[in-house]
Scaffold this active site. Structure first.
Site, PDB file in Angstrom:
ATOM      1  CD  GLU A 227      -1.623   0.224   3.565  1.00  0.00           C
ATOM      2  OE1 GLU A 227      -2.165   1.331   3.701  1.00  0.00           O
ATOM      3  OE2 GLU A 227      -1.954  -0.766   4.236  1.00  0.00           O
ATOM      4  CB  SER A 278      -8.487   3.398   9.455  1.00  0.00           C
ATOM      5  OG  SER A 278      -9.303   3.058   8.382  1.00  0.00           O
ATOM      6  CB  SER A 281       1.484   5.532   7.293  1.00  0.00           C
ATOM      7  OG  SER A 281       1.159   4.246   7.743  1.00  0.00           O
ATOM      8  NE  ARG A 293       3.727   2.906   8.770  1.00  0.00           N
ATOM      9  CZ  ARG A 293       3.607   2.857  10.094  1.00  0.00           C
ATOM     10  NH1 ARG A 293       4.656   2.557  10.836  1.00  0.00           N
ATOM     11  NH2 ARG A 293       2.449   3.084  10.673  1.00  0.00           N
TER      12      ARG A 293
HETATM   13  N1  LIG Z   1     -17.826   8.507   3.501  1.00  0.00           N
HETATM   14  C1  LIG Z   1     -16.947   8.200   4.472  1.00  0.00           C
HETATM   15  N2  LIG Z   1     -17.199   7.146   5.280  1.00  0.00           N
HETATM   16  C2  LIG Z   1     -16.337   6.825   6.266  1.00  0.00           C
HETATM   17  N3  LIG Z   1     -15.216   7.506   6.537  1.00  0.00           N
HETATM   18  C3  LIG Z   1     -14.905   8.564   5.753  1.00  0.00           C
HETATM   19  C4  LIG Z   1     -15.767   8.946   4.677  1.00  0.00           C
HETATM   20  N4  LIG Z   1     -15.210  10.020   4.057  1.00  0.00           N
HETATM   21  C5  LIG Z   1     -14.086  10.302   4.711  1.00  0.00           C
HETATM   22  N5  LIG Z   1     -13.884   9.427   5.743  1.00  0.00           N
HETATM   23  C6  LIG Z   1     -12.729   9.495   6.653  1.00  0.00           C
HETATM   24  O1  LIG Z   1     -11.676   8.862   5.988  1.00  0.00           O
HETATM   25  C7  LIG Z   1     -11.093   7.846   6.804  1.00  0.00           C
HETATM   26  C8  LIG Z   1     -10.641   6.704   5.929  1.00  0.00           C
HETATM   27  O2  LIG Z   1      -9.661   7.217   5.060  1.00  0.00           O
HETATM   28  P1  LIG Z   1      -8.972   6.315   3.948  1.00  0.00           P
HETATM   29  O3  LIG Z   1      -7.847   7.122   3.418  1.00  0.00           O
HETATM   30  O4  LIG Z   1      -9.968   5.840   2.982  1.00  0.00           O
HETATM   31  O5  LIG Z   1      -8.383   5.172   4.860  1.00  0.00           O
HETATM   32  P2  LIG Z   1      -8.552   3.568   4.866  1.00  0.00           P
HETATM   33  O6  LIG Z   1      -7.691   3.136   3.724  1.00  0.00           O
HETATM   34  O7  LIG Z   1      -7.997   3.182   6.194  1.00  0.00           O
HETATM   35  O8  LIG Z   1      -9.981   3.225   4.696  1.00  0.00           O
HETATM   36  C9  LIG Z   1     -12.187   7.473   7.778  1.00  0.00           C
HETATM   37  O9  LIG Z   1     -11.651   6.949   8.969  1.00  0.00           O
HETATM   38  C10 LIG Z   1     -12.885   8.796   7.988  1.00  0.00           C
HETATM   39  O10 LIG Z   1     -12.224   9.575   8.948  1.00  0.00           O
HETATM   40  C1  LIG Z   2      -1.962  -0.212   9.514  1.00  0.00           C
HETATM   41  C2  LIG Z   2      -2.129   0.944   8.526  1.00  0.00           C
HETATM   42  C3  LIG Z   2      -0.906   1.051   7.647  1.00  0.00           C
HETATM   43  C4  LIG Z   2      -3.355   0.600   7.646  1.00  0.00           C
HETATM   44  O1  LIG Z   2      -3.607   1.678   6.733  1.00  0.00           O
HETATM   45  P1  LIG Z   2      -5.059   2.419   6.666  1.00  0.00           P
HETATM   46  O2  LIG Z   2      -6.075   1.390   6.275  1.00  0.00           O
HETATM   47  O3  LIG Z   2      -5.344   2.993   8.028  1.00  0.00           O
HETATM   48  O4  LIG Z   2      -4.903   3.500   5.632  1.00  0.00           O
HETATM   49  C5  LIG Z   2      -2.409   2.278   9.268  1.00  0.00           C
HETATM   50  O5  LIG Z   2      -3.626   2.222   9.912  1.00  0.00           O
HETATM   51  C6  LIG Z   2      -1.331   2.695  10.259  1.00  0.00           C
HETATM   52  O6  LIG Z   2      -0.234   3.004   9.884  1.00  0.00           O
HETATM   53  N1  LIG Z   2      -1.676   2.740  11.574  1.00  0.00           N
HETATM   54  C7  LIG Z   2      -0.833   3.236  12.614  1.00  0.00           C
HETATM   55  C8  LIG Z   2      -0.066   2.103  13.253  1.00  0.00           C
HETATM   56  C9  LIG Z   2       1.047   2.669  14.140  1.00  0.00           C
HETATM   57  O7  LIG Z   2       2.145   2.910  13.636  1.00  0.00           O
HETATM   58  O8  LIG Z   2       0.786   2.904  15.316  1.00  0.00           O
END
Ligand SMILES: Nc1ncnc2c1ncn2[C@@H]1O[C@H](COP(=O)(O)OP(=O)(O)O)[C@@H](O)[C@H]1O
Ligand SMILES: CC(C)(COP(=O)(O)O)[C@@H](O)C(=O)NCCC(=O)O
Length: 457
Positions: A227, A278, A281, A293
């Site tokens: 990723e 979520s 990084s 990283r």
């Molecule tokens: N429509 C949506 N539904 C849920 N979360 C959203 C939405 N739009 C923005 N977000 C925000 O974006 C975050 C997820 O970002 P994203 O870059 O897609 O990460 P991930 O790859 O971890 O899903 C959510 O935790 C929330 O804060």
């Molecule tokens: C595990 C992840 C790379 C997953 O990516 P995400 O789905 O959140 O975009 C990310 O949530 C992350 O880097 N979390 C923080 C972990 C830490 O270093 O404490």
């Protein structure tokens, strides 16, 4: 190295994140140069060697970063001509990957991002031989902006007239909650996806978690990419193809004078990349294939949304942001002036600085006086300031001035954009610059769609 061995590990070639255009359409067995017999071997290298896909670049949660080039250098090995069995497997794989439809998918902890490439250079021959299912899928994806109850196409982000894997076309950007993966697979099945020979380039944790479901439900193979590799590749590609991708805020704290200003990121290195999904990084990026990283934090976009839902009873990110827009965090947080009665001058801490996030909420009276809006705003400010503070420390440690913030946490979220812009500038006396990108959360999906070009050029 024997007569059939050529040293051609991609890490030994010069760094190249390529736009698809650099691979033409007419000189390999498949008609797509760069997708020749050695593709499967290269894919194996890219995915972390025969032991499987490589883990994200960090040295464990919040642990010290590992240099990506070091990791790759260890994998550098002489190229050996594949046996006829593996050649056939490679050809099969090639056929699957090159057959339309082309998707790049980033399945994250909260949102799944799907990038669909719609070819616009279809020749009459191709059009005649194209099967109906494929036409229907193209029509379905490009004529709608909503899919099922929770899928959305971000039409404002669409990129026309771009080149991917040597083809000209349009990139479409679609997202849906990862929790809806079951429904997505059902929808894909109902559109006939299972009848197509398709390999989808995929990244994010869900590429691993849902791999079996894709195979079982829709007969789709996932070609997995790391990723963070994908994120950087996607950023460089989109930045190159969209002159107005990158911007910063001038005067971020002024309601009247704050404005978005385009920023030329064509010479980006070095830059600090803060991906707020979520979780968060933080990467130091020194070249297309040279990054580490540095750290991460679990207090990210998922934390904002989760806490906001708990504290306010809201149910969506959009609702949470709307509440925060109407709220006042100073009713929830304890400011420096609440403690000092004014500035803490000796240490340069202004009175209106948050001294303690949620610091007022220990008394019944204060709790009785805060609204849902105030709580949402305080949650947003808490999470944003914490990320800003970590980013600032990382930038200062790494001696990097440009800090690029991405991730869907920044979607429809001008409060955090401006807070981050202000925090970078204020706490660095103007030496750090916060930069933002229009395609916020889609870079991973684009980067994995381009995956092959990254190492076959
Ligand atoms: N429509 C949506 N539904 C849920 N979360 C959203 C939405 N739009 C923005 N977000 C925000 O974006 C975050 C997820 O970002 P994203 O870059 O897609 O990460 P991930 O790859 O971890 O899903 C959510 O935790 C929330 O804060
Ligand atoms: C595990 C992840 C790379 C997953 O990516 P995400 O789905 O959140 O975009 C990310 O949530 C992350 O880097 N979390 C923080 C972990 C830490 O270093 O404490």
């Amino acid at each position: 190295m024997g007569p059939h061995a050529t040293h051609r590990c991609k890490d030994c070639l010069s760094g190249r994140i390529m736009s698809g255009g650099q691979a033409g359409r007419s000189s390999s067995s498949s008609g797509f140069p760069g997708f020749g017999d050695d593709m499967a071997d290269m894919a194996q290298l890219h995915n972390g060697g025969p032991d499987g896909p490589q883990a994200p670049g960090g040295g464990g949660p919040s642990g010290p970063g590992r240099e990506v080039p070091f990791k790759r250098a260890k994998r550098c090995k002489p190229y050996e001509r594949p046996s006829s069995v593996s050649r056939n497997a490679a050809l099969d794989r090639e056929r699957q990957v090159m057959s339309m439809p082309w998707f790049g998918m980033d399945i994250g902890g909260t949102l799944a991002k799907l990038v669909y490439f719609e070819p616009k250079d279809i020749t009459p021959d191709e059009a005649n031989s194209e099967i109906e299912t494929l036409k229907n899928i193209r029509r379905y994806l490009t004529k709608n902006s909503a899919y099922g109850k929770t899928g959305h196409r971000d039409m404002h982000l669409q990129m026309d007239n771009v080149e991917v894997r040597g083809r000209k076309g349009t990139l479409h950007f679609i997202r849906f909650p990862t929790s809806e993966m079951g429904n997505f697979l059902e929808l894909a099945k109902s559109k006939g996806m299972a009848t197509l020979v398709t390999t989808v380039c995929a990244t994010g944790g869900g590429a691993f978690k849902f791999e079996d479901s894709f195979q079982r439900e829709v007969n789709m193979k996932l070609m997995k990419f790391d990723e963070l590799d994908s994120l950087i590749r996607g950023i460089l590609y989109i930045e190159t193809n969209n002159p107005t991708e990158c911007y910063y805020f001038a005067d971020p704290t002024s309601d009247d004078h704050c404005q978005k200003v385009p920023y030329d990121l064509s010479n980006p290195y070095p830059f600090l990349l803060v991906n707020i999904g979520s979780g968060v990084s933080v990467l130091a990026v020194h070249g297309p294939n040279k990054y580490k990283r540095i750290t991460g934090t679990s207090l990210g976009g998922g934390t904002f949304l989760g806490l906001c839902c708990l504290l306010t009873g809201c149910n969506t990110f959009e609702e949470a942001i709307e509440l925060a827009t109407g709220g006042d965090n100073t009713k929830v947080d304890k400011l420096v002036r609440d403690i000092y009665g004014g500035d803490y001058g000796k240490m340069g801490l202004p009175g209106d600085l948050v001294a303690s996030s949620f610091g007022q909420m220990n008394t019944k009276e204060r709790r009785a006086n805060v609204s849902r809006e105030d709580l949402a705003r305080a949650t947003l400010v808490t999470i944003t300031n914490n990320i800003g503070s970590i980013a600032r420390m990382c930038a200062s440690n790494e001696k990097i001035h440009n800090v690029v913030f991405v991730g869907n946490f920044l979607r429809v979220n001008p409060i955090s954009l401006k807070l981050l812009a202000h925090a970078m500038e204020y706490w660095s006396n103007g030496t750090l610059k916060a930069l933002f990108l229009e395609h916020e959360g889609y870079f991973g999906a684009v980067g994995c769609l381009l995956g092959f070009n990254g190492f076959l050029s």
